[in-house]
Design a protein around this motif. Structure first.
Motif: not given
Length: 411
Positions: A51-52, A56-58, A91-92, A250-251
């Motif tokens: 998941p780039l 959630v990319a971070d 990347d998904d 980040g959530d």
């Protein structure tokens, strides 16, 4: 056409037929290379979809770096089976269907030699069946929801010490050891809609309930939730002593910022995943991390033989210390490479069989699996103290003997 040409073709046809008969008699296929042929010098290609981009990319970025460092280190040591290793990364965008399509393409169209897993239970619960259907060994770096392993897949392996089923153990044991009068009386559960976090919330609620801790708030939020003010206000009104937040990235930061905005600070706060992000202290204020609990699959201070080299090498290559996501990826790579070297060939079934029968020494310690791919270890319990996560459980691995049972207020 001259008779000589006809004769030559006839002889050639006869010779070819004889050769095919010989191949068949030897148990070989005409399309398969002779077992005595020279070994391939082509790179071994390992496919994955991460998941780039998306919510959630971070967390995926350091995870990708962990994979890349593992490959660079592996190639510097001669690669696998005498061949260089390359990663093919898709990347998904943190979308289940995209992840399914990506892994199907990697296997059936790109015909990669090996696979490594993606991140989160939400994606792996969808992708693991793809690897199983095509009989590819599938080592996943994160995603410990028990429902992934309840399907009894043969080719699935989790590269952390334990699954979600055992995640609450250390913290619940800590609460149980407190004098009854000092334990939290009320609990708020707030979690992202993901198989791992929702299962963890159920387990925490059930097990703490047996200790007399009453759940006064329970909310599951969507992955695209951006504003947590309403949730934070509802939790404040419920007045819980303990908040357990099943966050992923980040959530968890956003929830804390909403708590800070409305002036609510629980006596105890336990968050999944988010606190292990290196940017967490800066995101909420370093002093505000004090007392926050989390679980750890890996610690940079662990003394396992390969861990010191991993921390130093990764830090040198990327200019910053590895996060747990990077460590999880590196661990998954260690597991896969060890199995391939042990069996000596790119045979998916042989790789899976070997992993079921053996343990692998990794940066999180020795890993072994049951028949379903569940690891047979335990997580660590961590708590922020002095701006850093200290291990407070188990005692044998503790880097701090002191535990803050009441979290300081926000500053």
């Amino acid at each position: 056409m001259s008779p000589n040409v006809r004769l030559s073709r006839a002889v050639a046809g006869t010779a070819a037929a004889a050769l095919l008969a010989l191949i068949s008699a030897c148990g070989l296929s005409a399309e398969e290379p002779d077992a005595q042929a020279a070994p391939s010098t082509e790179p071994i290609v390992i496919g994955m979809s991460l998941p780039l981009s998306g919510p959630v990319a971070d967390r995926a970025k350091p995870g990708m770096e962990g994979y890349q460092y593992w490959v660079d280190e592996l190639n510097a040591q001669g690669g696998l089976l005498g061949r260089k290793v390359e990663l093919k990364v898709l990347d998904d965008s943190f979308d289940q269907q995209t992840a399914i399509n990506d892994y199907t393409r990697l296997i059936s169209q790109d015909k990669v030699d090996l696979l490594l897993g993606t991140f989160s239970s939400d994606l792996n619960v969808a992708v693991a069946p793809v690897a199983e259907r095509y009989k590819y060994a599938y080592v996943q770096p994160s995603g410990g929801a028990d429902e992934i392993f309840a399907r009894n897949f043969k080719y699935l392996f989790f590269a952390q010490p334990a699954t979600t089923q055992k995640l609450p153990d250390r913290f619940v044991d800590l609460i149980a050891a407190m004098p009854a009068a000092e334990r939290p009386k009320t609990l708020a559960l707030v979690q992202l809609d993901d198989p791992n976090t929702t299962q963890a919330a159920d387990l925490f609620g059930e097990r703490l309930g047996k200790l007399g801790v009453k759940t006064v708030y329970d909310k599951t939020y969507a992955p695209d939730t951006a504003n947590f003010d309403t949730i934070a206000n509802a939790i404040k009104q419920a007045k819980p002593d303990l908040v357990i937040n099943g966050s992923i990235a980040g959530d968890g930061v956003s929830l804390i910022r909403s708590f800070q905005k409305i002036g609510f600070s629980p006596q105890q706060l336990y968050q999944l995943n988010t606190p292990t992000d290196p940017g967490f202290p800066k995101a909420i204020g370093a002093s505000n991390t004090e007392g926050i609990f989390t679980y750890l699959a890996w610690s940079p201070e662990a003394t396992y033989p390969s861990n010191t080299g991993f921390v130093a090498g990764y830090t040198k290559q990327f200019g910053a210390a590895p996060s747990e996501d990077a460590a999880n990826s590196y661990t998954a790579g260690q597991v896969l490479a060890t199995a391939v070297k042990a069996v000596g060939k790119l045979d998916q079934t042989a790789i899976a069989d070997w992993l079921h029968q053996n343990k692998v020494d990794t940066i999180v310690g020795p890993l072994g699996w049951d028949a379903t791919g569940r690891p047979q270890g335990d997580m660590l319990l961590g708590q922020f103290q002095g701006g850093k996560i200290k291990i407070v459980g188990p005692e044998s691995a503790a880097t701090s003997k002191d535990i803050l049972f009441v979290k300081p207020g926000w500053k």
